[in-house]
Write a protein that holds these residues in place. Structure first.
Motif, PDB file in Angstrom:
ATOM      1  N   LYS A  79       0.854  -1.149   0.373  1.00 32.39           N
ATOM      2  CA  LYS A  79       0.128   0.105   0.226  1.00 32.39           C
ATOM      3  C   LYS A  79       1.179   1.366  -0.042  1.00 32.39           C
ATOM      4  CE  LYS A  79      -3.668   2.099   2.882  1.00 32.39           C
ATOM      5  NZ  LYS A  79      -4.413   1.961   4.006  1.00 32.39           N
ATOM      6  N   ASP A  81       1.093   3.829   1.508  1.00 28.14           N
ATOM      7  CA  ASP A  81       1.524   4.371   2.947  1.00 28.14           C
ATOM      8  C   ASP A  81       2.550   3.432   3.739  1.00 28.14           C
ATOM      9  OD1 ASP A  81      -0.188   2.926   3.812  1.00 28.14           O
ATOM     10  OD2 ASP A  81      -1.458   4.321   4.752  1.00 28.14           O
ATOM     11  N   LYS A 131      -5.006  -0.386  -7.998  1.00 29.60           N
ATOM     12  CA  LYS A 131      -5.233   1.104  -8.303  1.00 29.60           C
ATOM     13  C   LYS A 131      -4.531   1.877  -7.278  1.00 29.60           C
ATOM     14  CE  LYS A 131      -8.863   4.475  -9.813  1.00 29.60           C
ATOM     15  NZ  LYS A 131     -10.201   4.788  -9.650  1.00 29.60           N
ATOM     16  N   GLU A 132      -4.130   3.097  -7.297  1.00 27.35           N
ATOM     17  CA  GLU A 132      -3.396   3.933  -6.340  1.00 27.35           C
ATOM     18  C   GLU A 132      -4.422   3.881  -4.998  1.00 27.35           C
ATOM     19  OE1 GLU A 132      -0.270   5.246  -5.993  1.00 27.35           O
ATOM     20  OE2 GLU A 132       0.217   4.099  -7.701  1.00 27.35           O
ATOM     21  N   ASP A 133      -5.703   4.241  -5.260  1.00 31.94           N
ATOM     22  CA  ASP A 133      -6.374   4.406  -4.252  1.00 31.94           C
ATOM     23  C   ASP A 133      -7.205   3.264  -3.551  1.00 31.94           C
ATOM     24  OD1 ASP A 133      -8.344   3.583  -5.909  1.00 31.94           O
ATOM     25  OD2 ASP A 133      -9.555   5.420  -5.993  1.00 31.94           O
ATOM     26  N   GLY A 134      -6.695   1.839  -3.907  1.00 37.29           N
ATOM     27  CA  GLY A 134      -7.127   0.909  -3.450  1.00 37.29           C
ATOM     28  C   GLY A 134      -8.487   0.324  -3.489  1.00 37.29           C
ATOM     29  N   THR A 135      -9.093   0.886  -4.755  1.00 38.22           N
ATOM     30  CA  THR A 135     -10.508   0.679  -4.995  1.00 38.22           C
ATOM     31  C   THR A 135     -10.406  -0.628  -5.976  1.00 38.22           C
ATOM     32  OG1 THR A 135     -10.719   2.500  -6.544  1.00 38.22           O
ATOM     33  CG2 THR A 135     -11.485   3.002  -4.349  1.00 38.22           C
ATOM     34  N   PRO A 158     -11.879   0.457   0.226  1.00 39.45           N
ATOM     35  CA  PRO A 158     -10.306   0.472  -0.212  1.00 39.45           C
ATOM     36  C   PRO A 158      -9.088  -0.458   0.595  1.00 39.45           C
ATOM     37  CG  PRO A 158     -11.188   2.470  -0.243  1.00 39.45           C
ATOM     38  CD  PRO A 158     -12.270   1.646   0.472  1.00 39.45           C
ATOM     39  N   TRP A 159      -8.541  -1.235  -0.179  1.00 38.35           N
ATOM     40  CA  TRP A 159      -7.405  -2.043   0.461  1.00 38.35           C
ATOM     41  C   TRP A 159      -7.929  -3.153   1.322  1.00 38.35           C
ATOM     42  CZ3 TRP A 159      -3.281  -0.937  -2.234  1.00 38.35           C
ATOM     43  CH2 TRP A 159      -3.131   0.228  -2.772  1.00 38.35           C
ATOM     44  N   ASP A 187      -1.700   6.543 -14.092  1.00 39.59           N
ATOM     45  CA  ASP A 187      -3.103   7.276 -14.395  1.00 39.59           C
ATOM     46  C   ASP A 187      -3.988   6.303 -14.881  1.00 39.59           C
ATOM     47  OD1 ASP A 187      -2.077   6.891 -16.823  1.00 39.59           O
ATOM     48  OD2 ASP A 187      -1.962   8.837 -17.446  1.00 39.59           O
ATOM     49  N   TRP A 210      -8.564   2.863 -15.742  1.00 43.23           N
ATOM     50  CA  TRP A 210      -8.878   1.871 -14.651  1.00 43.23           C
ATOM     51  C   TRP A 210     -10.121   1.209 -15.097  1.00 43.23           C
ATOM     52  CZ3 TRP A 210      -4.468   1.041 -11.986  1.00 43.23           C
ATOM     53  CH2 TRP A 210      -3.610   2.218 -11.715  1.00 43.23           C
TER      54      TRP A 210
END
Length: 396
Positions: A79, A81, A131-135, A158-159, A187, A210
């Motif tokens: 992830k 973070d 995807k970068e936002d975990g969705t 998410p995640w 992107d 996406w």
């Protein structure tokens, strides 16, 4: 009334004896197989879960029952973070995806298994991307037939992989029946796949980022067989204006320039100019290079090899130009006997090596980007060959 609270894999073969010293801040263990003694330091008194490991500052042995009994870890994702780790198991009997919580961000040694996502045994996933936002997440199914595909899952939370639901399947088997690598642009506008059936890279656009339901074929494939018949890894550089291929047939890195001018040619295989191919040989260091990583400014290239199980750092006097590369530092040896891939954190403080010992090793660089300072995480250790004992890609 005793209960097990934590465990620590020491890396010692046939360990015996443990002695805490310095008010619980350090302890000593011995091995009657490796004929060695190792001294470990703890961040908290008598808490072995905060142990600083010899050579590597963090290790996750995914083969253990407590960590999911993963037998063939082929894909690893973190992830953004650094608080979660995801490991995909390549197996026809247990092709599941595992989610771990990192109690210390970015420290794989602090990982604890949270949950797993059970997947059909008819699937064999070699790669997972998020995807970068975990969705959303995407699995690359190696079917070894025209049915090989990419599967898109939507995560309502998410995640949290327990909330994942399959939304779209996109078949790629007509292009590559044995896919190993899936690369999605940040992107979400394009993705590329490669495998072992054909020495080529194939690309598609997503007109709605996406969303696999909006896929449109990119007209040009990129065949690398003229330069390399054993591609291992791919990287983009210089904001998508350069493409790099690592191969273990030629034991080299090949650099291509994208030409075409105008807007939007970056990261587009249609604009790769094969006449610009430049190669940089690493054969004198390792004849089985497996993974590589570029520093974000293009002034360094890091490579891990399976022949000598070492990490090599090359300095590029001109950013993103491998013809100006020169070997500057070498790590004496990783704790992996079959390294598959490596990654370098953006701040240059951590190196991650992923390999065939069912483990992910994390190394701390006390001076960012300085390979000579790797692994200086304990005050004292006595290390003998064989003390450390114990799969294809690592991604952040």
């Amino acid at each position: 009334t005793a209960g097990l609270t934590t465990s620590f894999h020491s890396g010692l073969m046939n360990p015996f004896g443990i002695e805490f010293v310095n008010d619980g801040m350090e302890y000593v263990m011995a091995s009657n197989s490796a004929v060695g003694i190792a001294k470990y330091s703890c961040e908290e008194p008598y808490n072995i879960n905060t142990t600083n490991r010899p050579l590597c500052s963090g290790r996750l042995l995914v083969e253990s029952a407590d960590n999911g009994s993963v037998t063939m870890p082929y894909s690893v994702n973190l992830k953004p973070d650094g608080t979660k780790l995801y490991v995909g198991n390549y197996s026809t009997t247990n092709p599941d995806l595992y989610e771990y919580d990192l109690r210390i961000p970015w420290d794989v040694g602090s990982a604890k298994l949270n949950q797993s996502l059970s997947l059909p045994t008819t699937k064999s996933f070699t790669e997972w991307r998020f995807k970068e936002d975990g969705t959303k997440m995407y699995g690359l199914d190696y079917d070894n037939s025209a049915n090989s595909a990419i599967e898109e899952y939507e995560l309502s939370k998410p995640w949290d992989i327990s909330t994942a639901g399959l939304t779209t399947t996109f078949v790629i088997g007509n292009y590559e029946t044995q896919p190993l690598s899936l690369n999605i642009l940040p992107d979400g506008s394009r993705f590329y796949i490669s495998g072992t059936q054909r020495d080529a890279f194939f690309g598609w656009e997503m007109t709605r980022p996406w969303d696999l339901r909006s896929v449109r074929r990119i007209a040009k494939d990129f065949d690398v067989s003229n330069q390399e018949t054993g591609p291992q890894d791919i990287a983009w550089g210089d904001s998508g204006r350069k493409l790099y291929i690592l191969g273990n047939t030629g034991d080299d890195v090949t650099q291509y320039t994208l030409t075409g001018g105008g807007y939007g040619y970056e990261y587009d295989l249609r604009y790769v100019d094969e006449s610009t191919a430049t190669t940089f040989s690493v054969a004198s260091q390792d004849n089985t290079p497996k993974g590589f990583h570029f520093k974000s400014d293009g002034t360094q290239m890091w490579i891990v090899g399976d022949q000598n199980d070492k990490i090599y750092k090359y300095t590029l006097s001109t950013a993103w130009d491998i013809s100006t590369a020169s070997l500057s530092q070498t790590m004496s040896g990783t704790t992996q006997t079959t390294p598959y891939d490596m990654e370098l954190s953006d701040d240059g403080e951590y190196v991650y090596v992923y390999g065939g010992n069912y483990q992910i090793d994390q190394y701390k660089l006390t001076t960012p980007y300085d390979l000579s300072t790797i692994g200086n995480v304990i005050s004292e250790s006595y290390y003998m060959p064989g003390v450390i004992v114990s799969s294809t890609e690592l991604a952040f």
